[in-house]
Scaffold this motif. Structure first.
Motif, PDB file in Angstrom:
ATOM      1  N   ALA A   1     -27.360  52.072  83.603  1.00 12.53           N
ATOM      2  CA  ALA A   1     -25.885  52.849  83.427  1.00 12.53           C
ATOM      3  C   ALA A   1     -25.929  53.911  84.858  1.00 12.53           C
TER       4      ALA A   1
ATOM      5  N   GLU B   1     -27.473  52.867  87.553  1.00  9.60           N
ATOM      6  CA  GLU B   1     -27.317  51.803  88.634  1.00  9.60           C
ATOM      7  C   GLU B   1     -25.888  51.530  88.982  1.00  9.60           C
ATOM      8  N   VAL B   2     -25.254  51.305  87.907  1.00 11.11           N
ATOM      9  CA  VAL B   2     -23.500  50.870  88.149  1.00 11.11           C
ATOM     10  C   VAL B   2     -23.084  51.977  88.988  1.00 11.11           C
ATOM     11  N   THR B   3     -23.442  53.214  88.715  1.00 10.20           N
ATOM     12  CA  THR B   3     -22.862  54.328  89.225  1.00 10.20           C
ATOM     13  C   THR B   3     -23.024  54.583  90.646  1.00 10.20           C
TER      14      THR B   3
END
Lengths: 233, 285
Positions: free
Chosen positions: A103, A105-107
């Motif tokens: 969660a 990493e995707v940001t």
């Protein structure tokens, strides 16, 4: 924070999922969203995290207007929200730690900060010792804690929990609920959809009740003893 | 980028069979393309061999002044189209005729006077061996006062032109058809990968991943599959080339640049196939 103003939502095949729903959840508040299955709880949740758009009326969340949001703003809104579901929605082939880190990493969070932030939230939900475990090695309650840790790791202003205890036994339910209360106590607003009325009665929180898509009761607006009303069949 | 790479690699690890299958399908469709490419390459080689024989011959009037001819040779070599120009004297022509026309050797021996004219033979540079350039050069040669006649086999050069055009057209059409097939195949395998990971994609969306972030690993994965497929296709083509050379006919293989281009083309259609597919299917997940 979250503001619904005369919101209508039509089902794609006709009929109304929500009829003229208005409410406002303030910063740091804890609100239950109750009602039978199909009453519109999940639709309200989906409108909050911009999975759906209102057919009429206005939905505002954390400064975004969900009505006419550009698709590329949707991820930005979701980074301000933490979302927890009944079925946990963990990635089966990643450890608890990796699920939470995902969660971040995707940001596009800085890689050097990720490990420390992940450990901090796993500690907060009481699962630091099981960071390396895969979802299948964890109990339902533990899996939900991982999901909550994932929802918290981006430091959301609102935590949305859609039937978070629906798949849990009584003991796990109490634990998860207590965790949500602790999170709220530290300043995060929590909106929890549930039909577990025992849970609703336990705590002195606001109750918003839906019936067939209409808001029939809001303890913040209606004066009369909130918990009895909410408990009525 | 690091993360994109990791996620793309994870797919290979998680679904090795599906990945191997898509690399194999890409490899075979590029292999067919490669075989066709080999045919084109060899056809071009053959055409080039024939082209090299395109020459313009200017027959000289008897008694053309030697100095004027020498000067003309220099001028002709300075034409932009001309690769070389050489003078063939009457005696050279007779000697050549004796050597080449064995059947008429006796007749040649008995000749009292050499009936063959001197000539200038002009070879053209590659790229100028088509009807228009050949005719232009012939026309200019006619301008020299001591030139009697100019020959270059017009029909033959025109046929060569048409053959070249045909080879190019067939190459483009068949090549494009195979490329489209490869793109569709790659698109399908990426589609399977997207569907296989739809749950994961939904979760990525919920935690705030942008579509670009979700798409990138798929694009990279498509490009890698295309690249691997291209490499395998080159290997298969080389095998086919060895077999053809041993049992059928002497042929040429791709140059290193051409082989690299095929592999790069594989990566490109991998990228294209996955971008076409992932965009469409992301919307449905």
């Amino acid at each position: 924070m979250i503001k619904f103003t005369n919101v209508f939502k039509a089902f794609p095949k006709g009929g109304l999922a929500l009829k003229d729903v208005s409410f406002h959840v303030a910063k740091g508040e804890f609100a239950f969203l109750t009602g039978h299955s199909g009453a519109g709880k999940s639709t309200v949740m989906k409108l909050i995290y911009a999975e759906e758009r209102p057919t009429a009326g206005e939905v505002r969340v954390s400064g975004y207007n969900v009505n006419d949001m550009r698709p590329r703003d949707v991820p930005m809104l979701r980074r301000k929200l933490g979302i927890v579901f009944q079925d946990f929605r963990l990635l089966e082939d990643r450890t608890a730690e990796e699920n939470v880190a995902f969660a971040l990493e995707v940001t596009g969070a800085r890689v050097s900060t990720i490990a420390a932030r992940v450990m901090r939230v796993l500690t907060q939900v009481g699962l630091a010792a099981k960071a390396q475990a895969y979802p299948r090695e964890l109990s339902g309650g533990e899996q939900q804690r991982v999901a909550i840790a994932r929802a918290l790791v981006n430091e959301p202003t609102v935590l949305l929990a859609d039937e978070p205890t629906g798949n849990l036994d009584e003991r796990a339910t109490r634990g998860v609920f207590q965790l949500l209360r602790d999170i709220n106590a530290s300043g995060t607003a929590v909106v929890m959809a549930t039909h577990d009325l025992d849970l609703v009665r336990q705590a002195p929180y606001r109750v918003i009740e839906l019936q067939e898509g209409a808001l029939v009761y809001d303890s913040a607006v209606d004066e009369a003893s909130p918990r009895d009303q909410a408990a009525a069949p | 980028m690091n993360l994109t790479f990791r996620e793309a690699m994870l797919t290979f690890k998680r679904a090795p069979l599906l990945s191997a299958l898509s690399v194999t399908t890409i490899a075979f469709s590029l292999f067919v393309l490669g075989l066709f490419g080999l045919v084109v390459v060899n056809l071009q080689d053959a055409l080039r061999g024939v082209e090299e024989r395109v020459e313009v011959v200017a027959y000289l009037l008897p008694g053309a002044p030697v100095e004027a001819v020498a000067q003309a040779l220099k001028d002709i070599e300075a034409f932009p189209e001309v690769q070389s120009a050489s003078y063939v004297s009457e005696d050279d022509a007779l000697a050549r005729a004796r050597a080449e026309l064995v059947e008429l050797r006796d007749v040649m021996q008995e000749l009292e006077r050499n009936p063959l004219p001197a000539s200038i033979e002009v070879k053209l540079k590659p790229g100028f061996r088509d009807t228009d350039h050949v005719s232009a050069v012939a026309e200019r040669l006619r301008g020299f006062g001591f030139v009697d006649d100019v020959r270059f086999g017009r029909d033959w050069v025109e046929k060569l032109d048409r053959l070249r055009g045909l080879a190019a057209a067939v190459g483009i059409i068949v090549g494009a058809a195979f490329a489209v097939v490869a793109i569709i195949i790659i698109g399908t395998t990426i589609r399977m990968a997207v569907l296989q990971r739809s749950r994961e994609i939904a979760i990525m969306r919920l935690v705030g991943a942008t579509d670009g972030f979700i798409r990138r690993p798929f694009l990279l994965q498509g490009a890698i599959k295309g690249l691997l497929g291209g490499a395998v296709a080159i290997g298969l083509s080389f095998g086919a080339y060895l077999l053809i050379n041993r049992y059928l006919l002497q042929s040429a293989f791709f140059t290193q640049e051409q082989a690299a281009a095929i592999v790069a083309f594989g990566a490109l259609i991998g990228l294209l196939g996955s971008s076409l597919s992932v965009g469409r299917h992301l919307k449905r997940v």
